[in-house]
Design a protein around this motif. Structure first.
Motif, PDB file in Angstrom:
ATOM      1  N   GLU A  37      -0.132   3.379  -3.448  1.00  9.53           N
ATOM      2  CA  GLU A  37      -1.473   3.974  -3.392  1.00  9.53           C
ATOM      3  C   GLU A  37      -1.505   5.488  -3.596  1.00  9.53           C
ATOM      4  O   GLU A  37      -2.368   6.009  -4.280  1.00  9.53           O
ATOM      5  CB  GLU A  37      -2.136   3.663  -2.042  1.00  9.53           C
ATOM      6  N   ALA A  39       0.802  -1.224   0.000  1.00  6.64           N
ATOM      7  CA  ALA A  39       0.000   0.000   0.000  1.00  6.64           C
ATOM      8  C   ALA A  39       0.842   1.284   0.000  1.00  6.64           C
ATOM      9  O   ALA A  39       0.640   2.160  -0.847  1.00  6.64           O
ATOM     10  CB  ALA A  39      -0.975  -0.011   1.179  1.00  6.64           C
ATOM     11  N   SER A  51      -2.354   4.577  -7.322  1.00  8.65           N
ATOM     12  CA  SER A  51      -3.171   3.361  -7.491  1.00  8.65           C
ATOM     13  C   SER A  51      -4.542   3.517  -6.844  1.00  8.65           C
ATOM     14  O   SER A  51      -5.506   2.865  -7.249  1.00  8.65           O
ATOM     15  CB  SER A  51      -2.461   2.158  -6.885  1.00  8.65           C
ATOM     16  N   TYR A  52      -4.611   4.375  -5.820  1.00  7.13           N
ATOM     17  CA  TYR A  52      -5.894   4.645  -5.177  1.00  7.13           C
ATOM     18  C   TYR A  52      -6.885   5.193  -6.205  1.00  7.13           C
ATOM     19  O   TYR A  52      -8.066   4.865  -6.179  1.00  7.13           O
ATOM     20  CB  TYR A  52      -5.682   5.649  -4.045  1.00  7.13           C
ATOM     21  N   TYR A  89     -10.931  -0.678  -0.481  1.00  7.24           N
ATOM     22  CA  TYR A  89     -10.423  -2.058  -0.592  1.00  7.24           C
ATOM     23  C   TYR A  89     -11.514  -3.011  -1.056  1.00  7.24           C
ATOM     24  O   TYR A  89     -11.259  -3.948  -1.817  1.00  7.24           O
ATOM     25  CB  TYR A  89      -9.805  -2.503   0.732  1.00  7.24           C
TER      26      TYR A  89
END
Ligand code: GBH
Length: 496
Positions: A34, A30, A69-70, A115
């Motif tokens: 992210e 993460a 990536s979030y 998630y």
């Protein structure tokens, strides 16, 4: 498009050697990909604090955006799918789910939703999620409240509650759990060397607080105890209805005697494996206690397990999670009879790139410690299998390649990552050979899907099979040739 002809290559005999249900794909963490570090209610982690402290990251970068990536997971999942994977290993950010981290602290529904959406997206693409609860990012609030893992009494219940929350909210869809990623690296890099969060070390020139002689061993112990509690929690309260598996992932590179004919060097190599790997693997998969070599060197600075703790920890992993990258030649640092300094945390070793008869450990990468050493990987698989006899999940393996750190938009050369292809060809080939020799290996995750924020090295080390343009607003992704190579290689290796 078929580019690599394995039927007319040395790998022809490996065709179909991996089980039908073999999991393969890429792993990420993460904090490394992210971004969105303070978005939608996420609390800061110790790594966010490190990144915002001047002098802690070599290129002075932060992971505020990282690969974003979030924002882009709905594009990343199809990209991954185009790479042919059937699994994806990623980690959850604890402080995105529980911003302050503690067992009484509120839950952040927006974090859960992120998630949850990612998991749904993966399942829709037929990609099996492997979820790591902890890949090094402690909620900063717990660091400030009670120094996190240095206070097991307070930390363990907080971690257990976080894990329970994850099983409860994602476990209907996630069947593969990993509690900790590399507890040993977390303990040593953060509390001995000091370069990683939370930047603790005895080195007062660089770090304000810490004690290299004691803290890493406490932090390792805390991780083992909390891991084991979470394992049993899952088995008791979730596995009966969710039917998943759960384990721990350990870091470990092969160590070979510098002089193969020297008994002292042979002992040093065994000690290296015990300090690096058996530190966690013996308590979990073996004897239930720390190796004798560690007790001999560390004495009471290494915590002791009570009988009840031993029982809790022993057998607390359904599989051996293996992260491995390279191999080293080793011998004693301090000669026998002389005292080993209390700050030594690797088993009194000196490391060499070339052994006593001039053999190199392997081709150089773009990363000092990392060389292509598939011969060591083969020995490591054998050693782990012989010593512990549990199914092995390779959860990380990969390399950087020279010349990829350029920050201009990529041309063909950067994307033609021959060095990485040769690395994967050799290492994945060893997986297939080991399986043919009877070693039970059930997954292989390459490190990593995207070039990312490589912790204290910032954006200088590129491990991805996807080249990321960090200068661009949308962190544009460009597949490297190794992504196509792996797709075809696993197509060849996995039985149909
Ligand atoms: C993995 O750790 C991590 O899980 C992953 O997040 C990371 O991105 C990946 O490796 C690549 O680094 O400088 O000689 O003291 C790998 C284990 C152990 C490798 C510590 C680097 C430092 C060696 N790491 N090691 S040295």
């Amino acid at each position: 498009m078929v580019e690599f002809d394995f039927d007319n290559a040395p790998e022809a005999g490996l065709k179909g050697s991996l089980r039908k249900d073999f999991f393969w794909g890429y792993a990420t963490a993460a904090p490394q990909i992210e971004g969105a570090w303070n978005v939608d209610g996420k609390g800061p982690s110790t790594w966010d604090v490190l990144a915002h402290t001047p002098g802690r990251v070599i290129d002075a970068s932060t992971a505020d955006d990282a690969c974003r990536s979030y924002d882009f997971f709905r594009e990343d999942v199809p990209l991954m799918k185009s790479y042919g994977v059937n699994a994806y290993r990623f980690s959850l950010s604890w402080s995105r789910i529980i911003p302050l981290g503690g067992k009484e602290d509120p839950v952040n529904e927006a974090g859960i939703k992120f998630y949850s959406d990612l998991i749904d997206e993966l399942l829709e693409a037929n990609i099996t999620p492997f979820v790591t609860l902890f890949h090094w990012d402690v909620p900063q609030a717990l660091e400030e409240r009670y120094k996190s893992m240095l206070d097991p009494e307070q930390y363990v219940p907080d971690f257990v509650r976080y894990a329970r929350m994850c099983f409860g909210r994602f476990g209907d869809r996630v069947k593969h759990w990993i509690t900790y990623n590399e507890p040993g690296v977390y303990a040593l890099a953060g509390y001995a060397g000091g370069a990683h969060a939370p930047n603790r070390s005895s080195d007062r020139e660089k770090y304000e607080e810490g004690d290299t002689s004691t803290e890493p061993w406490i932090v390792g112990h805390t991780q083992l105890l909390s891991h084991a509690q979470v394992y049993h929690l899952y088995k008791a309260d979730f596995a009966p209805t969710q039917h998943g598996t759960i384990g721990i992932t350990l870091s470990g590179n092969w160590s070979e005697p510098y002089d193969a004919s020297s008994p002292a060097d042979q002992r040093a190599a065994t000690r290296a494996l015990e300090f690096e790997i058996a530190w966690f693997a013996d308590p979990v998969h073996g004897t239930g206690d720390y190796p004798d070599a560690m007790r001999a060197q560390l004495g009471t600075r290494l915590p002791a397990f009570t009988a009840a703790e031993k029982k809790l920890v022993r057998g607390s992993s359904d599989f051996y999670g293996m992260n491995t990258y390279t191999a080293f030649f080793v011998r004693d640092k301090v000669p026998p009879g002389q005292p080993v300094p209390p700050e030594d945390h690797k088993g009194n070793l000196a490391w060499f790139d070339v052994n006593s008869v001039g053999v190199s450990r392997g081709a150089e990468s773009d990363t000092e410690w990392l060389r292509t050493s598939p011969w060591g990987f083969a020995k490591l698989l054998r050693w782990v299998w012989d010593r512990y006899r549990v199914p092995i999940y390779v959860t990380e393996n990969g390399t950087t390649a020279r010349g990829e750190h350029v920050s201009a938009p990529p041309g063909g050369d950067v994307l033609n990552d021959v060095h990485r292809i040769e690395f994967f060809r050799a290492y994945v080939g060893e997986v297939a050979k080991a399986v043919q020799q009877g070693i039970d290996i059930r997954s292989y995750f390459g490190w990593t899907f995207l070039d990312n924020w490589e912790w204290a090295k910032g954006y200088t080390d590129r491990f991805g099979v996807t080249w990321v343009d960090f200068e661009s607003e949308d962190k544009t992704r460009y597949p490297k040739r190794s992504a196509a190579f792996n797709r075809e290689f696993f197509e060849h290796l996995i039985a149909h």
